[in-house]
Write an enzyme that holds these catalytic residues in place. Structure first.
Site, PDB file in Angstrom:
ATOM      1  N   LYS A  55      64.275  59.894 -51.508  1.00  0.00           N
ATOM      2  CA  LYS A  55      63.228  60.340 -50.584  1.00  0.00           C
ATOM      3  C   LYS A  55      63.079  60.221 -49.056  1.00  0.00           C
ATOM      4  O   LYS A  55      63.018  61.318 -48.325  1.00  0.00           O
ATOM      5  CB  LYS A  55      61.828  59.535 -51.207  1.00  0.00           C
ATOM      6  CG  LYS A  55      61.590  60.403 -52.617  1.00  0.00           C
ATOM      7  CD  LYS A  55      61.006  59.193 -53.243  1.00  0.00           C
ATOM      8  CE  LYS A  55      60.562  59.983 -54.976  1.00  0.00           C
ATOM      9  NZ  LYS A  55      59.683  59.282 -55.889  1.00  0.00           N
ATOM     10  N   GLN A  99      55.460  54.526 -55.022  1.00  0.00           N
ATOM     11  CA  GLN A  99      56.432  54.444 -56.316  1.00  0.00           C
ATOM     12  C   GLN A  99      56.315  53.790 -57.580  1.00  0.00           C
ATOM     13  O   GLN A  99      55.653  52.881 -57.768  1.00  0.00           O
ATOM     14  CB  GLN A  99      57.910  53.976 -56.375  1.00  0.00           C
ATOM     15  CG  GLN A  99      59.131  53.985 -56.686  1.00  0.00           C
ATOM     16  CD  GLN A  99      59.487  55.962 -57.366  1.00  0.00           C
ATOM     17  OE1 GLN A  99      59.242  56.151 -55.855  1.00  0.00           O
ATOM     18  NE2 GLN A  99      60.067  55.703 -58.221  1.00  0.00           N
ATOM     19  N   ASP A 122      51.625  63.172 -54.627  1.00  0.00           N
ATOM     20  CA  ASP A 122      52.245  63.002 -55.929  1.00  0.00           C
ATOM     21  C   ASP A 122      51.396  64.113 -56.175  1.00  0.00           C
ATOM     22  O   ASP A 122      52.310  64.517 -57.356  1.00  0.00           O
ATOM     23  CB  ASP A 122      52.149  61.160 -56.312  1.00  0.00           C
ATOM     24  CG  ASP A 122      53.434  61.719 -56.298  1.00  0.00           C
ATOM     25  OD1 ASP A 122      54.988  61.149 -56.667  1.00  0.00           O
ATOM     26  OD2 ASP A 122      53.982  60.035 -56.224  1.00  0.00           O
TER      27      ASP A 122
HETATM   28  N1  GUN Z   1      58.607  57.289 -60.514  1.00  0.00           N
HETATM   29  C1  GUN Z   1      59.086  57.820 -61.614  1.00  0.00           C
HETATM   30  N2  GUN Z   1      58.845  59.482 -61.398  1.00  0.00           N
HETATM   31  C2  GUN Z   1      57.883  59.259 -60.045  1.00  0.00           C
HETATM   32  C3  GUN Z   1      57.333  60.258 -59.449  1.00  0.00           C
HETATM   33  O1  GUN Z   1      57.171  61.118 -59.276  1.00  0.00           O
HETATM   34  N3  GUN Z   1      56.044  59.419 -58.280  1.00  0.00           N
HETATM   35  C4  GUN Z   1      56.316  58.328 -58.623  1.00  0.00           C
HETATM   36  N4  GUN Z   1      55.507  58.142 -57.105  1.00  0.00           N
HETATM   37  N5  GUN Z   1      56.753  57.760 -58.828  1.00  0.00           N
HETATM   38  C5  GUN Z   1      57.665  58.172 -60.231  1.00  0.00           C
END
Ligand code: GUN
Length: 284
Positions: A55, A99, A122
């Site tokens: 990311k 995350q 998100d």
């Molecule tokens: N962990 C696995 N997928 C995601 C996601 O799309 N967003 C976040 N914040 N954590 C994750």
């Protein structure tokens, strides 16, 4: 042997990133700042570390300012909340991403609920989930939005089609079913406990597999000519990344299918960047 066409998630995500790069350049020239994304990583989970690194790299590629905040897995919930509140007030930060998963002693629901909804890139905050379900403008969860973009940019029509979603999570199953409904699909929701799953999935023009179980969807589940979207991110016993769909056999039935890796995953990442830019533009 007939084989379905691959939907090139990686390629489409690249296209979206190129578009965003131009958009960011124009917006930054006008506003005098770059869109900003804060990514919080708690603990040392290897998969989470890999995702977070990706990311941050994506941000660099398109011109988003990113800040990675790492915390030990012993962090107290209150301290993490303090960090969230600080980022809520930070004008340089348009998006805040925590995350997941978080350690067991921390309530993900509470943490997510404390992110300002307009910075919730998100799309997990109950306000954004509620806005989506009532048809109001909101930050959309990245994976469902990525799936929609992938279908549209591949030229697959959705209106009037029967979409069957397998999986009912807040992150994928529920929101993707809402988005597909909004595009005038007829949507059936199934899950891991659905009896006679194949009865439903065999009727799907568009089949979305988001259960999180290796090779859960086999050729017997798929109508010839169906479009198959595989959201799964599982490991094979050999340690390879693989989806929820038994790719080789299902490809013989499908008209279009997403690979894992290289399908939904890159789209999810691209839509996070998209949301960060949206949030920056809304906030000014
Ligand atoms: N962990 C696995 N997928 C995601 C996601 O799309 N967003 C976040 N914040 N954590 C994750």
């Amino acid at each position: 042997m007939k084989r379905g066409n691959l939907i090139d998630g990686k390629g489409i995500a690249g296209q979206i990133k190129d578009e965003l790069k131009d958009e960011i350049q124009a917006w930054s020239a006008e506003s005098g700042r770059r869109p900003g994304l804060a990514v919080i990583l708690v603990g040392e989970d290897p998969a989470s570390r890999t995702y977070v690194r990706g990311k941050v790299q994506d941000c660099e590629q398109v011109g988003i300012y990113s800040r990675l905040i790492r915390k030990p897995d012993t962090i107290e919930e209150e301290e993490l909340l303090f960090e969230i509140h600080r980022l809520n007030e930070d004008p340089a930060m348009d998006g805040i991403l925590v995350q997941l998963p978080l350690p067991d002693h921390i309530s993900s629901d509470r943490i997510i609920s404390e992110i300002r909804p307009e910075k919730d890139v998100d799309g997990f905050h109950p306000i954004n989930a509620g806005r989506l379900s009532t048809g109001l403008k909101s930050l959309l969860p990245c994976t469902p939005h990525g799936i929609l973009q992938m279908l549209k940019r591949t030229g697959i029509s959705i209106a009037g089609k029967h979409a069957v979603v397998v999986g009912r999570s807040n992150i994928v199953g529920k929101p993707v079913s809402l988005l597909l409904q909004k595009e005038d699909a007829t949507v059936t929701m199934c899950h891991s406990r659905t009896q006679d799953l194949a009865h439903y999935t065999q009727q799907a023009d568009i089949l979305v597999a988001a259960v999180g179980r290796l090779q859960f969807i086999t050729a017997e589940h798929v109508k010839p000519g169906a479009v198959v979207i595989d959201v799964g991110m599982n490991r094979t016993p050999e340690g390879k990344l693989a989806g929820d769909v038994d790719f080789e056999s299902v490809r013989e039935q499908a008209s279009f299918i997403t690979p894992v890796p290289g399908g939904v995953g890159p789209m999810t990442r691209a839509m996070l960047l998209y949301n960060t830019v949206q949030s920056a533009k809304e906030r000014g």
